[in-house]
Motif scaffolding. Sequence first.
Motif, PDB file in Angstrom:
ATOM      1  N   ASN A 264       3.891  79.267 -44.823  1.00 35.76           N
ATOM      2  CA  ASN A 264       5.433  79.436 -44.313  1.00 35.76           C
ATOM      3  C   ASN A 264       6.250  78.407 -45.079  1.00 35.76           C
ATOM      4  OD1 ASN A 264       5.231  81.321 -41.625  1.00 35.76           O
ATOM      5  ND2 ASN A 264       3.550  79.867 -41.619  1.00 35.76           N
ATOM      6  N   PRO A 265       6.589  78.771 -46.305  1.00 38.29           N
ATOM      7  CA  PRO A 265       7.535  77.686 -47.148  1.00 38.29           C
ATOM      8  C   PRO A 265       8.682  77.712 -46.471  1.00 38.29           C
ATOM      9  CG  PRO A 265       7.040  79.948 -48.162  1.00 38.29           C
ATOM     10  CD  PRO A 265       6.292  79.990 -47.144  1.00 38.29           C
ATOM     11  N   HIS A 266       9.229  78.620 -45.768  1.00 41.51           N
ATOM     12  CA  HIS A 266      10.495  78.369 -45.101  1.00 41.51           C
ATOM     13  C   HIS A 266      10.325  78.373 -43.813  1.00 41.51           C
ATOM     14  CE1 HIS A 266      11.654  79.959 -48.991  1.00 41.51           C
ATOM     15  NE2 HIS A 266      11.104  81.242 -48.943  1.00 41.51           N
ATOM     16  N   LEU A 267       9.686  77.368 -43.270  1.00 42.77           N
ATOM     17  CA  LEU A 267       9.636  77.180 -41.898  1.00 42.77           C
ATOM     18  C   LEU A 267      10.720  76.037 -41.395  1.00 42.77           C
ATOM     19  CD1 LEU A 267       7.333  77.396 -39.555  1.00 42.77           C
ATOM     20  CD2 LEU A 267       6.587  75.207 -40.121  1.00 42.77           C
ATOM     21  N   GLU A 269      13.223  73.533 -39.981  1.00 44.91           N
ATOM     22  CA  GLU A 269      12.814  72.085 -40.221  1.00 44.91           C
ATOM     23  C   GLU A 269      12.701  71.431 -38.761  1.00 44.91           C
ATOM     24  OE1 GLU A 269      12.980  68.665 -42.243  1.00 44.91           O
ATOM     25  OE2 GLU A 269      13.452  70.714 -43.016  1.00 44.91           O
ATOM     26  N   PRO A 270      12.799  71.762 -37.825  1.00 42.23           N
ATOM     27  CA  PRO A 270      12.164  71.040 -36.738  1.00 42.23           C
ATOM     28  C   PRO A 270      10.640  71.312 -36.599  1.00 42.23           C
ATOM     29  CG  PRO A 270      14.260  72.226 -36.182  1.00 42.23           C
ATOM     30  CD  PRO A 270      13.908  72.822 -37.253  1.00 42.23           C
ATOM     31  N   ARG A 272       8.552  72.022 -38.940  1.00 39.95           N
ATOM     32  CA  ARG A 272       8.340  71.427 -40.500  1.00 39.95           C
ATOM     33  C   ARG A 272       7.904  70.011 -40.018  1.00 39.95           C
ATOM     34  NH1 ARG A 272       7.684  73.096 -45.519  1.00 39.95           N
ATOM     35  NH2 ARG A 272       7.406  71.398 -47.205  1.00 39.95           N
ATOM     36  N   THR A 273       8.894  69.325 -39.332  1.00 41.74           N
ATOM     37  CA  THR A 273       9.021  67.984 -39.046  1.00 41.74           C
ATOM     38  C   THR A 273       7.635  67.953 -38.064  1.00 41.74           C
ATOM     39  OG1 THR A 273      11.440  67.703 -39.333  1.00 41.74           O
ATOM     40  CG2 THR A 273      10.069  65.980 -38.033  1.00 41.74           C
ATOM     41  N   ARG A 274       7.705  68.471 -37.017  1.00 43.31           N
ATOM     42  CA  ARG A 274       6.586  68.301 -36.101  1.00 43.31           C
ATOM     43  C   ARG A 274       5.128  68.469 -36.732  1.00 43.31           C
ATOM     44  NH1 ARG A 274       9.933  71.368 -32.605  1.00 43.31           N
ATOM     45  NH2 ARG A 274       8.813  73.179 -33.049  1.00 43.31           N
ATOM     46  N   ALA A 275       5.073  69.657 -37.722  1.00 40.39           N
ATOM     47  CA  ALA A 275       3.955  69.613 -38.445  1.00 40.39           C
ATOM     48  C   ALA A 275       3.729  68.488 -39.274  1.00 40.39           C
ATOM     49  CB  ALA A 275       3.804  70.848 -39.448  1.00 40.39           C
ATOM     50  N   LEU A 276       4.439  67.941 -39.991  1.00 37.05           N
ATOM     51  CA  LEU A 276       4.262  66.716 -40.775  1.00 37.05           C
ATOM     52  C   LEU A 276       3.950  65.395 -40.026  1.00 37.05           C
ATOM     53  CD1 LEU A 276       7.081  67.023 -43.250  1.00 37.05           C
ATOM     54  CD2 LEU A 276       4.574  67.407 -43.714  1.00 37.05           C
ATOM     55  N   GLU A 277       4.429  65.469 -38.952  1.00 34.25           N
ATOM     56  CA  GLU A 277       4.198  64.491 -37.879  1.00 34.25           C
ATOM     57  C   GLU A 277       2.700  64.563 -37.263  1.00 34.25           C
ATOM     58  OE1 GLU A 277       6.846  64.470 -34.761  1.00 34.25           O
ATOM     59  OE2 GLU A 277       8.420  63.321 -35.814  1.00 34.25           O
ATOM     60  N   THR A 278       2.359  65.911 -36.875  1.00 37.14           N
ATOM     61  CA  THR A 278       0.946  66.060 -36.531  1.00 37.14           C
ATOM     62  C   THR A 278      -0.014  65.635 -37.651  1.00 37.14           C
ATOM     63  OG1 THR A 278       1.598  67.862 -35.204  1.00 37.14           O
ATOM     64  CG2 THR A 278      -0.645  67.836 -35.850  1.00 37.14           C
TER      65      THR A 278
END
Length: 460
Positions: A264-267, A269-270, A272-278
């Motif tokens: 999902n390259p166009h996920l 932003e919220p 995407r941010t949660r995924a990066l935090e995870t």
Amino acid sequence: MKLLPRSLRSQITTAVAVLVAVVVALAGLVIVARIDHRDRADVDRQLAARAEKVHQDADKLLGQGDHTGDDDQRDDDYGGLLAGSQSLVRLITDGHITAQRGETPPVPLPIPTRDGYTTIEADGQTWRSLTQPLNPAGDRLEVLQDIDPIERRLADNTTIVAAVTLTAALTAAAGVWLLTRLLLQPLQRLRTGALTISANTTGPHLPAVTRPQEVADLSRALTGMLDQLRTSMESTRRFTADAGHELRTPLTSLGVTIETLQRNPHLPEPQRTRALETMSAEHQRIATLLTGLQALARGDAHALPDRTSVDLAELVTEATAHAARRHPAITYRLAAAESAMAQGWPAGLRLAVDNLLDNAALHGHPGGTVDVRLTTADDTARITVGDDGPGIPPELRQTMKERFTRGPRPRSTGSGLGLALVEQQAHLHHGTLHLGAAPTGGLQATFTVPTAPPCPPGHE
């Protein structure tokens, strides 16, 4: 050296046999030499006595002239004295023999060119000669003694010494060969026991050997080495198993999150941010877990530096200050730390204190207080850390010291290695870890280590 036999038994036997042969041969040769010296000294004394007697009656010998017949020797005063004694008396004038009495040699003996003692060889026969001046006219007196019996005695004694040396060496070799079989049995037992040892940590141990002392020391040293190797191998196996087991979940979660981001390259932003935090949290969990496992593995394998003097008051003060910066929402209250020194590993003691402080912050009340105290009593230092959280039920406190163990209602994510690391460091420093109830209702952990006087400079 290639000439030496390969087995220890053969080397000992050869060495003892050679030593015995050398000692016996040297002792025998010394005795033979002393006997031969005594015999030759006796001959010289006899020659001197005969020369003195002939000096007293020199005119009689000169008057009788040279007699070589057996009858004359028997009738002659000197012939009767010297016949059968393997002795010979000669008078020499101007390099010619003018009179001769005694045992006539089969071949003429050479005329001496100087006075004193000499040894003469003639036709395989050995004579000892003493030549002295007889009178002012220039006549000389020579007294001779056949010393072939002495030469034969020397040869016989030398042969006896050689035979005794050979017999002693062979006897010693046979005795040592039999004795070393008994003496080397403990080594053979160690060898047999070593052949049965494999990589299996539960396999057999080396047999216990108590005698002789050197083999017993070797047995203890080898047993200690094997124990260390087994401990290290068990630590490696445990580290591998624990790492594989504990890393599987965070790595799986991390992989799923990465795959989600890739698909999902166009996920939004919220999300995407949660995924990066995870992903960041899982990465931090993996790093923390590996750090804890490595510390436990080093402790299990006893891969530790030399002990040094550690100022516990300074260590606790510094650790508390760093913990306050790591957990700004928690209030750390450090009571006046008493002066205390301990012998140990600064990194290990700091690791234990850091884990206690982090554990209290993570499992205490949010925004709560952690009490830290260092006291000494009876050559013991006690580092006490108490929080105001829910605490641990008494029946679970011992279990919480085990690896990867977490409470029934954990309030934070963790690896479950914190108290296990503290327990290990307490054991390595000959101390204890006690879990109890804090006055504020939470958990109170007491880390105890023996105190020691500080090492003088240059003796750490």
